[in-house]
Design a protein around this motif. Structure first.
Motif, PDB file in Angstrom:
ATOM      1  N   GLY A  51       0.786  -1.215   0.000  1.00 28.10           N
ATOM      2  CA  GLY A  51       0.000   0.000   0.000  1.00 28.10           C
ATOM      3  C   GLY A  51       0.822   1.270   0.000  1.00 28.10           C
ATOM      4  N   ALA A  52       2.130   1.152   0.253  1.00 27.97           N
ATOM      5  CA  ALA A  52       2.990   2.337   0.328  1.00 27.97           C
ATOM      6  C   ALA A  52       3.917   2.469  -0.875  1.00 27.97           C
ATOM      7  N   SER A  53       3.821   1.539  -1.818  1.00 26.06           N
ATOM      8  CA  SER A  53       4.715   1.542  -2.968  1.00 26.06           C
ATOM      9  C   SER A  53       3.986   1.990  -4.232  1.00 26.06           C
ATOM     10  N   GLU A  54       4.742   2.210  -5.288  1.00 26.05           N
ATOM     11  CA  GLU A  54       4.149   2.370  -6.601  1.00 26.05           C
ATOM     12  C   GLU A  54       3.668   1.019  -7.105  1.00 26.05           C
ATOM     13  N   THR A  55       2.972   0.994  -8.219  1.00 28.18           N
ATOM     14  CA  THR A  55       2.504  -0.265  -8.780  1.00 28.18           C
ATOM     15  C   THR A  55       3.682  -1.064  -9.330  1.00 28.18           C
ATOM     16  N   TYR A  56       3.460  -2.367  -9.504  1.00 27.48           N
ATOM     17  CA  TYR A  56       4.543  -3.269  -9.886  1.00 27.48           C
ATOM     18  C   TYR A  56       5.253  -2.837 -11.167  1.00 27.48           C
ATOM     19  N   ASP A  57       4.488  -2.335 -12.142  1.00 24.04           N
ATOM     20  CA  ASP A  57       5.099  -2.001 -13.429  1.00 24.04           C
ATOM     21  C   ASP A  57       6.048  -0.813 -13.316  1.00 24.04           C
ATOM     22  N   LEU A  58       5.672   0.161 -12.494  1.00 22.79           N
ATOM     23  CA  LEU A  58       6.540   1.321 -12.312  1.00 22.79           C
ATOM     24  C   LEU A  58       7.782   0.959 -11.509  1.00 22.79           C
ATOM     25  N   MET A  59       7.608   0.134 -10.478  1.00 19.40           N
ATOM     26  CA  MET A  59       8.772  -0.316  -9.715  1.00 19.40           C
ATOM     27  C   MET A  59       9.725  -1.125 -10.590  1.00 19.40           C
ATOM     28  N   GLY A  60       9.169  -2.058 -11.365  1.00 16.06           N
ATOM     29  CA  GLY A  60       9.998  -2.893 -12.225  1.00 16.06           C
ATOM     30  C   GLY A  60      10.753  -2.074 -13.257  1.00 16.06           C
ATOM     31  N   ALA A  61      10.059  -1.113 -13.863  1.00 12.31           N
ATOM     32  CA  ALA A  61      10.712  -0.261 -14.860  1.00 12.31           C
ATOM     33  C   ALA A  61      11.836   0.552 -14.247  1.00 12.31           C
ATOM     34  N   GLU A  62      11.614   1.093 -13.054  1.00 15.93           N
ATOM     35  CA  GLU A  62      12.649   1.894 -12.410  1.00 15.93           C
ATOM     36  C   GLU A  62      13.859   1.048 -12.040  1.00 15.93           C
ATOM     37  N   ALA A  63      13.641  -0.151 -11.525  1.00 16.99           N
ATOM     38  CA  ALA A  63      14.764  -1.032 -11.200  1.00 16.99           C
ATOM     39  C   ALA A  63      15.556  -1.378 -12.457  1.00 16.99           C
ATOM     40  N   ALA A  64      14.852  -1.632 -13.550  1.00 22.33           N
ATOM     41  CA  ALA A  64      15.528  -1.938 -14.815  1.00 22.33           C
ATOM     42  C   ALA A  64      16.372  -0.756 -15.272  1.00 22.33           C
ATOM     43  N   ARG A  65      15.820   0.446 -15.195  1.00 19.51           N
ATOM     44  CA  ARG A  65      16.574   1.645 -15.597  1.00 19.51           C
ATOM     45  C   ARG A  65      17.828   1.815 -14.743  1.00 19.51           C
ATOM     46  N   LEU A  66      17.689   1.561 -13.440  1.00 16.87           N
ATOM     47  CA  LEU A  66      18.834   1.698 -12.546  1.00 16.87           C
ATOM     48  C   LEU A  66      19.936   0.703 -12.903  1.00 16.87           C
ATOM     49  N   ALA A  67      19.553  -0.544 -13.210  1.00 15.81           N
ATOM     50  CA  ALA A  67      20.546  -1.560 -13.563  1.00 15.81           C
ATOM     51  C   ALA A  67      21.216  -1.222 -14.890  1.00 15.81           C
ATOM     52  N   LEU A  68      20.434  -0.762 -15.865  1.00 16.44           N
ATOM     53  CA  LEU A  68      20.996  -0.384 -17.160  1.00 16.44           C
ATOM     54  C   LEU A  68      21.976   0.785 -17.011  1.00 16.44           C
ATOM     55  N   ALA A  69      21.591   1.778 -16.209  1.00 17.20           N
ATOM     56  CA  ALA A  69      22.470   2.927 -15.989  1.00 17.20           C
ATOM     57  C   ALA A  69      23.744   2.508 -15.266  1.00 17.20           C
ATOM     58  N   ASP A  70      23.603   1.615 -14.286  1.00 15.28           N
ATOM     59  CA  ASP A  70      24.766   1.137 -13.543  1.00 15.28           C
ATOM     60  C   ASP A  70      25.721   0.390 -14.468  1.00 15.28           C
ATOM     61  N   ALA A  71      25.156  -0.368 -15.405  1.00 12.94           N
ATOM     62  CA  ALA A  71      25.987  -1.122 -16.344  1.00 12.94           C
ATOM     63  C   ALA A  71      26.551  -0.240 -17.451  1.00 12.94           C
ATOM     64  N   GLY A  72      25.869   0.877 -17.752  1.00 10.78           N
ATOM     65  CA  GLY A  72      26.262   1.682 -18.904  1.00 10.78           C
ATOM     66  C   GLY A  72      25.822   1.050 -20.209  1.00 10.78           C
ATOM     67  N   VAL A  73      24.667   0.365 -20.175  1.00  7.76           N
ATOM     68  CA  VAL A  73      24.130  -0.334 -21.346  1.00  7.76           C
ATOM     69  C   VAL A  73      22.784   0.277 -21.718  1.00  7.76           C
ATOM     70  N   ALA A  74      22.577   0.555 -22.988  1.00  6.13           N
ATOM     71  CA  ALA A  74      21.288   1.063 -23.453  1.00  6.13           C
ATOM     72  C   ALA A  74      20.288  -0.075 -23.548  1.00  6.13           C
ATOM     73  N   TYR A  75      19.023   0.231 -23.285  1.00  3.38           N
ATOM     74  CA  TYR A  75      17.999  -0.812 -23.348  1.00  3.38           C
ATOM     75  C   TYR A  75      17.944  -1.441 -24.739  1.00  3.38           C
ATOM     76  N   GLY A  76      18.206  -0.660 -25.772  1.00  7.52           N
ATOM     77  CA  GLY A  76      18.185  -1.187 -27.130  1.00  7.52           C
ATOM     78  C   GLY A  76      19.248  -2.235 -27.395  1.00  7.52           C
ATOM     79  N   ALA A  77      20.268  -2.296 -26.551  1.00  6.06           N
ATOM     80  CA  ALA A  77      21.327  -3.295 -26.723  1.00  6.06           C
ATOM     81  C   ALA A  77      20.964  -4.641 -26.087  1.00  6.06           C
ATOM     82  N   ILE A  78      19.963  -4.659 -25.215  1.00  5.11           N
ATOM     83  CA  ILE A  78      19.572  -5.895 -24.527  1.00  5.11           C
ATOM     84  C   ILE A  78      18.990  -6.878 -25.539  1.00  5.11           C
ATOM     85  N   GLN A  79      19.489  -8.106 -25.516  1.00  2.27           N
ATOM     86  CA  GLN A  79      19.065  -9.114 -26.484  1.00  2.27           C
ATOM     87  C   GLN A  79      17.928  -9.996 -25.973  1.00  2.27           C
ATOM     88  N   GLN A  80      17.779 -10.068 -24.664  1.00  6.40           N
ATOM     89  CA  GLN A  80      16.714 -10.874 -24.073  1.00  6.40           C
ATOM     90  C   GLN A  80      16.484 -10.395 -22.658  1.00  6.40           C
TER      91      GLN A  80
END
Length: 393
Positions: free
Chosen positions: A19-48
């Motif tokens: 009840g205190a968090s964002e919805t699952y899709d927004l949380m998942g997207a933000e975590a993905a963005r953080l991991a991509l930024a940490d890696a220095g990899v663009a989402y378009g480069a992800i193969q799977q």
């Protein structure tokens, strides 16, 4: 293993109460963005991509990752009970190691409801029914929730076999709170003493109080995995790599034996750890830091022994000697673990990965384990599946 698989980036959002968090899709997207930024990899480069969750409709992974981009990449939705996040890591690592991919994204998320875990398909056989029947057969009281029966039963078994006192479980929970106090992403950061834990609401007389159980939590975490060759070609961080990994399921002892620890995954964990040590060529004595599946303090205790951190029956002494915390032989759950950090099921394995990668990079701040070079991860789900992963720097 044929190709070295690197964890190039990790990311995690703060865990919250239901009840205190964002919805699952927004949380998942933000975590993905953080991991991509940490890696220095663009989402378009992800193969799977592998999207890990258990409480959600089919293609919830697409719903989350479409916020990041719509690139036609394959998105595979993964559900393997509480080991879901680590199963996603296993699949990505396996594909990269085999040469089918060079770079993959694994994201885990969960939007949970308050209270005990529920079921949504009550018109058909439940996978957990087999394990509950085994608890019935071995004399576990029937008037407590199923998860408490399974994991509390494992603790009760240890108490009967080795004379382990209730205070050992309380000390584990107190240790978790001390670790979580230094983790800004943990949901519970209040330090409690073993006496506080023992004085809390009784869930199972003589076996468990409320603080010995992890809370339902909402959150998300993610990791970018790639081959070492890909990382070097693109100037990515190659410091942390997966030295060995195993995924196991139940043997007959889980449903036919006379040991309640096996109902909770002790046998699965022991075999997975054996495979990992054999593959890596090093043993438990070489590990510095561990993130293990402490959904209940009881499971942390039996897992010390399953992973070979101490001898079977030696957990009480291991705890009393401080060998599970800073200054001891190992630091177990520096994040605060599931007990204090929280347990958003699909995200749990990836949150463990995030913590261990930060530890091996020397970037864990006040939680840093000095000289950490070898890390071990344990993630288990009833029904059942257990993933053990060794990371090295």
């Amino acid at each position: 293993m044929t190709r070295k698989v690197v964890v190039a980036g990790v990311g995690m959002v703060p865990f919250r109460k239901p009840g205190a968090s964002e919805t699952y899709d927004l949380m998942g997207a933000e975590a993905a963005r953080l991991a991509l930024a940490d890696a220095g990899v663009a989402y378009g480069a992800i193969q799977q991509a592998y999207a890990c969750f258990i409480y959600g409709d089919s293609t919830a992974g697409q719903r989350a990752l479409y916020h990041v981009g719509m690139t036609r990449l394959p998105i595979i939705n993964v559900n393997n009970n509480c080991s879901t996040g680590s199963t996603g890591l296993y699949l990505a690592r396996q594909a990269i190691e085999a040469g089918a991919l060079d770079v993959a994204l694994v994201v885990g998320f969960e939007q949970m409801n308050p209270g005990a875990l529920g079921t949504y398909f009550n018109d058909r056989p439940l996978p957990s029914d087999l394990f509950i029947k085994q608890c019935d057969r071995l004399g576990v009281p029937t008037d407590i929730p199923p998860a408490l029966r399974i994991f509390g039963g494992a603790g009760m078994e240890h108490m009967k076999r080795f004379g382990t006192p209730l205070s050992s479980f309380a000390k584990i929970r107190a240790k978790a709170s001390r670790h979580a106090a230094n983790n800004p992403l943990a949901v519970f950061r209040k330090v409690v003493s073993a006496e506080d834990v023992l004085a809390d609401q009784v869930m199972w007389p003589g076996v468990m109080t409320r603080l010995m159980a992890c809370p339902p939590t909402c959150g998300a975490a993610a990791a970018v995995l790639c081959s070492e060759d890909y990382a070097r070609r693109h100037g990515l961080d190659t410091r942390v790599w997966i030295a060995a990994q195993a995924l196991t399921t139940d043997g007959p002892e889980s449903l036919e034996g006379d040991d309640l620890r096996d109902v909770a995954g002790f046998g699965m964990a022991k075999d997975a750890a054996r495979q990992v040590y054999e593959t890596a060529g090093i043993g438990a004595e070489d590990v510095n830091v561990v993130e293990l599946h402490d959904c209940f303090a009881h499971n942390e205790l039996i897992t010390y022994e399953a992973l070979g951190l101490c001898p079977e029956g030696g957990a009480e002494k291991f705890i009393d000697d401080g060998d599970n915390t800073y200054g001891g032989r190992f630091v177990v759950n520096p994040s605060g673990g599931l007990l204090s950090k929280g347990h958003p099921i699909g995200a749990t394995g990836l949150a463990q990965c995030t913590e261990l990668v930060q530890q091996l990079r020397g970037a864990a701040g006040e939680r840093q384990v000095e000289g950490a070079r070898v890390a071990l991860q344990h993630n288990v789900g009833i029904g059942g599946a257990c993933v053990v992963t060794m990371y090295r720097n």
